[in-house]
Design an enzyme around this catalytic site. Structure first.
Site, PDB file in Angstrom:
ATOM      1  N   GLN A   1       0.843  -1.199   0.000  1.00 28.98           N
ATOM      2  CA  GLN A   1       0.000   0.000   0.000  1.00 28.98           C
ATOM      3  C   GLN A   1       0.875   1.244   0.000  1.00 28.98           C
ATOM      4  OE1 GLN A   1      -3.552  -0.416   0.487  1.00 28.98           O
ATOM      5  NE2 GLN A   1      -3.778   1.735   0.004  1.00 28.98           N
ATOM      6  N   PHE A   2       1.380   1.636  -1.181  1.00 29.26           N
ATOM      7  CA  PHE A   2       2.248   2.802  -1.254  1.00 29.26           C
ATOM      8  C   PHE A   2       1.517   4.081  -0.841  1.00 29.26           C
ATOM      9  CE2 PHE A   2       0.231   3.074  -5.372  1.00 29.26           C
ATOM     10  CZ  PHE A   2       0.147   4.443  -5.630  1.00 29.26           C
ATOM     11  N   THR A   3       0.189   4.080  -0.901  1.00 33.84           N
ATOM     12  CA  THR A   3      -0.564   5.294  -0.563  1.00 33.84           C
ATOM     13  C   THR A   3      -0.489   5.634   0.925  1.00 33.84           C
ATOM     14  OG1 THR A   3      -2.659   4.098  -0.357  1.00 33.84           O
ATOM     15  CG2 THR A   3      -2.133   5.036  -2.521  1.00 33.84           C
TER      16      THR A   3
END
Length: 158
Positions: free
Chosen positions: A84-86
């Site tokens: 989950q890079f966000t």
């Protein structure tokens, strides 16, 4: 590294195949943690190890008296780990978040895989596919949701 943990009674992730446009389940667990995991550019294998140790030992599962006093290991739980890079979104300016604080795939993929490998040594693990379009389904238990950031874990030791 950053992790958003959700204590769940069940969780699953489906991923879209870019070539066929079909969705398929790539991971599913019963009781345990759904872990949304982000990797920063300064993270290392030691960061992944420190974060996994914290996750595996967090006492947020109920004991026989209904108190949050048991760890994932104590309850025989599982982990669904989804990249989950966000989690590295920076929304301080304007209305469109910047994600430049997230590690590039050449750094993030090995560390995501390292975290998953460490988890597999202790508990059953389901995963998504790094970089794929994913849909996560879960039943949050409690609800209990915990935010962990290894930068904060490091500062708390000093």
């Amino acid at each position: 590294m950053r992790a958003l943990l959700q204590r769940v009674t069940r969780a699953s992730v489906t991923c879209r195949d870019d070539e066929t446009d079909d969705w398929r389940e790539t991971g599913a667990i019963g009781p345990g943690f759904c872990i949304l995991l982000g990797v920063g550019p300064e993270d290392t294998p030691e960061t992944a190890e420190r974060l996994w140790r914290k996750v595996r030992n967090l006492r947020v599962f109920d004991d026989d008296e209904g108190h949050m006093n048991r760890s994932l290991i104590d309850v025989g739980g599982a982990a669904l780990v989804v990249s989950q890079f966000t989690l590295y979104a920076d929304a301080r300016k304007g209305n469109r978040p910047s994600f430049t604080g997230a590690a590039k795939p050449d750094v993030a993929i090995p560390l995501y895989e390292r975290f998953c490998a460490l988890a597999r040594q202790d508990v059953p693990v389901g995963t998504g596919i790094f970089g794929a379009e994913m849909r996560v389904s879960l039943t949050n238990d409690g609800p209990v949701t915990i935010w962990l950031d290894t930068d904060e874990l490091t500062r708390s030791k000093q």
